[in-house]
Design a protein around this motif. Sequence first.
Motif, PDB file in Angstrom:
ATOM      1  N   VAL A   1       0.284  33.572  23.028  1.00  5.50           N
ATOM      2  CA  VAL A   1       0.208  33.622  21.566  1.00  5.50           C
ATOM      3  C   VAL A   1      -1.199  33.232  21.129  1.00  5.50           C
ATOM      4  O   VAL A   1      -1.930  32.550  21.845  1.00  5.50           O
ATOM      5  N   TYR A   2      -1.548  33.687  19.920  1.00  6.33           N
ATOM      6  CA  TYR A   2      -2.806  33.254  19.323  1.00  6.33           C
ATOM      7  C   TYR A   2      -2.575  31.908  18.642  1.00  6.33           C
ATOM      8  O   TYR A   2      -1.613  31.731  17.899  1.00  6.33           O
ATOM      9  N   ILE A   3      -3.454  30.960  18.922  1.00  2.00           N
ATOM     10  CA  ILE A   3      -3.325  29.651  18.297  1.00  2.00           C
ATOM     11  C   ILE A   3      -4.588  29.323  17.503  1.00  2.00           C
ATOM     12  O   ILE A   3      -5.684  29.819  17.794  1.00  2.00           O
TER      13      ILE A   3
ATOM     14  N   LYS B   1      -1.559  25.135  16.200  1.00  3.53           N
ATOM     15  CA  LYS B   1      -0.375  25.856  15.743  1.00  3.53           C
ATOM     16  C   LYS B   1      -0.653  27.358  15.795  1.00  3.53           C
ATOM     17  O   LYS B   1      -1.767  27.783  16.089  1.00  3.53           O
ATOM     18  N   LEU B   2       0.376  28.148  15.503  1.00  2.36           N
ATOM     19  CA  LEU B   2       0.210  29.598  15.529  1.00  2.36           C
ATOM     20  C   LEU B   2      -0.873  30.019  14.539  1.00  2.36           C
ATOM     21  O   LEU B   2      -0.886  29.586  13.380  1.00  2.36           O
TER      22      LEU B   2
ATOM     23  N   VAL C   1      -9.881  30.990  16.682  1.00  4.01           N
ATOM     24  CA  VAL C   1      -8.610  31.436  17.250  1.00  4.01           C
ATOM     25  C   VAL C   1      -8.773  31.639  18.760  1.00  4.01           C
ATOM     26  O   VAL C   1      -9.809  32.128  19.225  1.00  4.01           O
ATOM     27  N   ARG C   2      -7.778  31.241  19.524  1.00  9.04           N
ATOM     28  CA  ARG C   2      -7.772  31.470  20.975  1.00  9.04           C
ATOM     29  C   ARG C   2      -6.415  32.026  21.383  1.00  9.04           C
ATOM     30  O   ARG C   2      -5.380  31.595  20.879  1.00  9.04           O
TER      31      ARG C   2
ATOM     32  N   SER D   1       1.054  37.408  16.316  1.00 12.17           N
ATOM     33  CA  SER D   1       1.408  36.611  17.491  1.00 12.17           C
ATOM     34  C   SER D   1       1.784  37.475  18.678  1.00 12.17           C
ATOM     35  O   SER D   1       1.731  37.035  19.817  1.00 12.17           O
ATOM     36  N   ARG D   2       2.155  38.745  18.385  1.00 12.36           N
ATOM     37  CA  ARG D   2       2.540  39.624  19.489  1.00 12.36           C
ATOM     38  C   ARG D   2       1.386  40.438  20.042  1.00 12.36           C
ATOM     39  O   ARG D   2       1.564  41.220  20.972  1.00 12.36           O
TER      40      ARG D   2
END
Length: 678
Positions: free
Chosen positions: A623-625, A631-632, A640-641, A676-677
Amino acid sequence: MREQPSSTQYEPIKIHLILKGLSFLYKLAKGLTWTLVVGALLSGLMLLYLKSRPLPVPNFFAPSMLYDDQGQVFGRLDDGEARIPVRLADLPPSLIAATLAAEDKDFYRHHGFSIKGILRAVAVNVREGQIEQGASTITQQLARNLYLTHDRTWSRKIKEALLTVQLELHYTKNQILELYLNQIYYGHGAYGVGRAAKLYFNKKAEDLTLAESAFLAGIPRGPSHYSPWHHLDRARKRQHHILDLMAKNGKITSAEAQQAKQSALALAPQTRPKQLKANYFRDYVISTLVNRYGLDEAMVRRGGLKIYTTLNTSMQRAAEQAVKQYTGPTPELQGALISVDPRTGSIKAMVGGKDYLTSQYNRVFAKRQPGSSFKPFLYLSALQHGFTPITRIESKPTTFVYQGGTYKPANYRDQYAYRPITMREAIARSDNIYAVSTLLAIGMDREISLAHQLGIKSPLKATPSLALGSYTVSPYEMAEAYATIASAGVRHPLVGITKVVDPFNRIIVQEQNQPQRVASPAHAFVLTKLMSSVLEPGGTGYRVRQQFTRPAAGKTGTTDWDGWIAGYTPDLVTITWVGYDQGKRLPHHQARLSQTIWAHYMKEATKGQPVNDFPVPAGVKGVYIDEETGKLATPLCDRVRFEYFVSGTEPKEIAPQHRMPEKDPTLWEQLVDWWSRL
């Protein structure tokens, strides 16, 4: 009243029983006599037959050959040295007495086999709880060395017995002893006592002293175990034992034995061996076959064996070049490298030092402090016990209290983040505070247990410094443990030999590797992805990317005396170490040479091979956090990672400062789900 029978009425019965017993004894004696007569006749006929039969031609086989992973010959185990023949009559009595005391004190009193020797050996071995004394006579040893292989089968033992009888029938005792002394192996390529005297004392066998004679007589029992150059203390202890036996046998006095024990030995310096390919690996093969598989060293070296190994010659060449090139300019600086295929545990390259001709010590098996290269085992355990890649711990100077004591580790050059950092950042920066905090949180016993499951065999202690790699391990152990992580949690014991074939094409060694799963593919994969940051900008191993750009993961380790990097691709695990043998401190700029060696070798070793990334196993979710909150992430986040998690441990909440207004929550939820996908 009934009349009692008199004793005279039983006399006929007694006489009958006595006669019957005498008749049985007569028949038994007659049968035994015939058995002995027939046995003696058969034995006599057998002896006459063996006496009439010529002895076979001795098996002076060629040196054993080494084959690489492609089935091509890349070297031999022994170039061989010309024997220096000696005559028994010219040898000092002390050498003969020492040899008999060490190997067969009843040699002149038996006919090839010593029942007394067998019983004595059994008694000694039972008393000591291990094999301390053999039962083979000198004639049996000669039969085995001249004519047979050293496989442990009943057919070989029967042949040995028959050949022993033939030797006793064809030769006098003195002739047998002379053959033995010219044939037996004394280690380091020395066959026969003449060559051994020249090699170890640079003198003729005829000129050996009592002390030197007892010293040499002790070596054939275990040429590697009692090597004068590698294990002098063991060799001297055995020399003292033989001197005591000689005194007990009445060959010398106790005073002479004591004087010989105190005599200084003028050992000749070890001669420089001829240059062979993969010398350290070659020595490892010999040691494995002798110590693990129980083969005789003389047979291993010159038994005409075909030894099929896992070594890749092109990788070996690249490894030798890298270690020598980058440690060579600095006197006394040493290096070691071991490279294995994690999918099988096969050793592909092994370098135990920069110059075998100068030092034959194999540093792949040297115990050194691994430093931070030990931390991945800790973080794998942490992932198994609730930690995730975004678990945060404060990075600042900290004093830890444990079991009534305190421990205050420090980061390199006192560099701290002074804020909570994630596991990824802790691994990349090699933060010691995070590591010790993690160890105390999961439990030291858990960490020790997992390290041993992964392949570490050295003893580890439950102290906070365990997290920082304070307990010594070898590069060999580290290679097995890292290979377990690289192979998705499956441990393959390291192997360098696949099979050994004797001159008659019989397989006498067949390696059967038994893999064992010790970690889940999901946990191993997540750890691998975290370790990839070590080799990226900001990581302690970023220098390797100047030469090596393939997908890889790893961990550096630096102590005051050692420089390590342990890293891997999906197909190859390599451990490199640099340092000094004598405990000399290692400057930081020299410690970094381990990374240069690793990168140079890996670039050459993987040249021409497909570029593979680590496959994502089941049980992992990416997921991207939002790096700021963990958090998402949303498309509105600044940093963003994309992070992998073991399924079920990924964050579920959306970064709070980026929520959409309440007027259109459905649209926003769809957007986050889409993001997130990705």
